[in-house]
Design an enzyme around this catalytic site. Structure first.
Site, PDB file in Angstrom:
ATOM      1  N   ARG A 104      37.640  39.700  42.259  1.00  0.00           N
ATOM      2  CA  ARG A 104      37.184  38.772  41.229  1.00  0.00           C
ATOM      3  C   ARG A 104      35.746  38.399  41.565  1.00  0.00           C
ATOM      4  O   ARG A 104      35.379  38.293  42.744  1.00  0.00           O
ATOM      5  CB  ARG A 104      38.051  37.504  41.200  1.00  0.00           C
ATOM      6  CG  ARG A 104      39.404  37.694  40.571  1.00  0.00           C
ATOM      7  CD  ARG A 104      39.330  37.851  39.054  1.00  0.00           C
ATOM      8  NE  ARG A 104      40.629  37.968  38.429  1.00  0.00           N
ATOM      9  CZ  ARG A 104      41.224  39.112  38.087  1.00  0.00           C
ATOM     10  NH1 ARG A 104      40.611  40.261  38.318  1.00  0.00           N
ATOM     11  NH2 ARG A 104      42.405  39.121  37.507  1.00  0.00           N
TER      12      ARG A 104
ATOM     13  N   GLU B 146      31.399  36.421  33.346  1.00  0.00           N
ATOM     14  CA  GLU B 146      31.620  37.666  32.604  1.00  0.00           C
ATOM     15  C   GLU B 146      31.663  37.375  31.108  1.00  0.00           C
ATOM     16  O   GLU B 146      32.284  36.391  30.712  1.00  0.00           O
ATOM     17  CB  GLU B 146      32.918  38.321  33.063  1.00  0.00           C
ATOM     18  CG  GLU B 146      32.834  38.773  34.519  1.00  0.00           C
ATOM     19  CD  GLU B 146      34.099  39.460  35.020  1.00  0.00           C
ATOM     20  OE1 GLU B 146      35.051  39.619  34.234  1.00  0.00           O
ATOM     21  OE2 GLU B 146      34.122  39.831  36.198  1.00  0.00           O
TER      22      GLU B 146
ATOM     23  N   HIS C  31      33.988  45.106  34.358  1.00  0.00           N
ATOM     24  CA  HIS C  31      35.372  44.705  34.678  1.00  0.00           C
ATOM     25  C   HIS C  31      36.383  45.691  34.057  1.00  0.00           C
ATOM     26  O   HIS C  31      37.141  45.331  33.163  1.00  0.00           O
ATOM     27  CB  HIS C  31      35.648  43.276  34.193  1.00  0.00           C
ATOM     28  CG  HIS C  31      36.857  42.669  34.865  1.00  0.00           C
ATOM     29  ND1 HIS C  31      36.985  41.333  35.094  1.00  0.00           N
ATOM     30  CD2 HIS C  31      37.994  43.234  35.344  1.00  0.00           C
ATOM     31  CE1 HIS C  31      38.142  41.085  35.684  1.00  0.00           C
ATOM     32  NE2 HIS C  31      38.781  42.236  35.850  1.00  0.00           N
TER      33      HIS C  31
END
Ligand code: NAP
Length: 338
Positions: free
Chosen positions: A236, A265, A284
């Site tokens: 993460r 993000e 991601h």
């Protein structure tokens, strides 16, 4: 009996929605942000909530008085208020296992791509800047036979270790608990976090985001790494102190980084990370393949189905939400007792 209602958000396709509709009334929103009021209204009557990138706050839960279960289509659940759900007796499920191999592929891809400067050199070709034979300024680093340090040796960490062993790498790990069986069978070597940083050519982060792992790696940890080493983050974004990493890269403390995840993000287009040739950045996509996303959605559907039927879901995160446990499924009587 009245059918239970489910609010489904994002990442579900028709076959999975169909499976839910066999037993439940389903309100599906592919783009929930654009239908906030309708989602809120649906949640007021919902027994289940399923989806990817779920946003759940105490205020939202206050407005969802019937909610019994939340099924996130992800293995990580750091974005969800687990203690609050548990306190309210709401089951939380995730989707482990089905995404492990794909996420490990992504991790190993980032190791390879950052070591061999894949994006930088591919762009050179694409942009017509390949005008003479590539010389030393564009050489990369070997991956095979180097030392990989895995921070976190859970499902994804182990799957990356298997790939690394196929590349004849030495694999170190630091993990909350020791894994003696993997040391014996695979030759993995346990190290303290500090020692792992010092010895590894590639440091790969595969820990969940928790209070303990937030900003685990920053400027000082980069300083503790070899100047020739690479940092790969597929955990993460917040496991890395991004400002510290940027400074460390600017100061040349490490050779480069491969990042699938970011503190914010989508990452800001102004992030200095995007202008560094020695940093490979991905949006991601750890688990983002057709096959795996479908498997994750099916897994979440099965979990919420079990939860709303009163069974113990396979991937239950917070069993404490049911202090009295779950009723045992009825056993078939043994044949000779019939
Ligand atoms: P997992 O099987 O639960 O493994 C996590 C490992 O981290 C466990 O072995 C655990 O130790 C260890 N750990 C936890 N806290 C630690 C700490 N403070 N220090 C050292 N080790 C610690 O989880 P997983 O399925 O491998 O997934 C790991 C994480 O990857 C997820 O939580 C998610 O955030 C991330 N992820 C990202 C993507 C992506 O798209 N980039 C995709 C999937 C997953 P124990 O063995 O002792 O419990």
């Amino acid at each position: 009996m009245e059918r239970k209602r489910i609010v489904a958000l994002r990442r579900l396709k028709e076959p999975q929605l169909q499976r839910l509709r066999e037993q439940f009334d389903v309100d599906y929103f592919e783009e929930p942000e654009q239908h906030a009021e309708a989602v809120a209204a649906a949640l007021r009557q919902a027994h289940g909530l399923i989806g990817g990138k779920l946003v759940v706050t105490p205020a939202i839960l206050d407005e969802a008085p019937l909610l019994e279960a939340v099924a996130t289509i992800s293995v990580g659940y750091d974005n969800l208020p687990v203690a609050e759900l548990t306190r309210r007796g709401i089951l939380l499920t995730n989707t482990p296992d089905v995404l492990t191999e794909t996420t490990a592929d992504t991790g190993f891809m980032l190791i390879m791509a950052s070591a061999r400067r894949l994006v930088e050199l591919a762009n050179m070709v694409r942009e017509g800047r390949w005008t003479q034979h590539v010389g030393e300024p564009h050489f990369g680093s070997n991956v095979h036979s180097k030392t990989l340090g895995l921070v976190g040796l859970g499902r994804i960490g182990r799957a990356i270790a298997r790939r690394a062993l196929g590349f004849n790498m030495r694999v170190l790990y630091s993990n909350a608990s020791p894994k003696p069986e993997l040391e014996a069978e695979w030759g993995l070597e346990r190290r303290s976090f500090e020692q792992l940083l010092a010895e590894s050519d590639f440091v790969c982060l595969t820990v969940p985001l928790t209070e303990e792992t937030e900003h685990l790696v920053g400027y000082e940890q980069c300083r503790a790494m070899k100047r020739s080493a690479f940092l790969v983050n597929i955990a993460r974004g917040k496991v890395v102190d991004e400002a510290g990493l940027i400074r460390a890269l600017e100061d040349g403390l490490i050779a480069g980084a491969g990042l699938d995840v970011f503190e914010q993000e989508p990452v800001s287009p102004d992030s200095p990370l995007l202008r560094m040739d020695n940093v490979v950045t991905l949006p991601h996509i750890g688990s983002a393949t057709h096959e795996t996303r479908e498997a994750m959605a099916s897994c979440a559907v099965e979990n919420i189905r079990q939860a709303l039927q009163g069974e113990r879901p396979r991937d239950l995160v917070n069993p404490q939400a049911r202090p009295n446990g779950f009723p045992q499924p009825e056993q078939e009587p043994p044949v000779d007792a019939q």
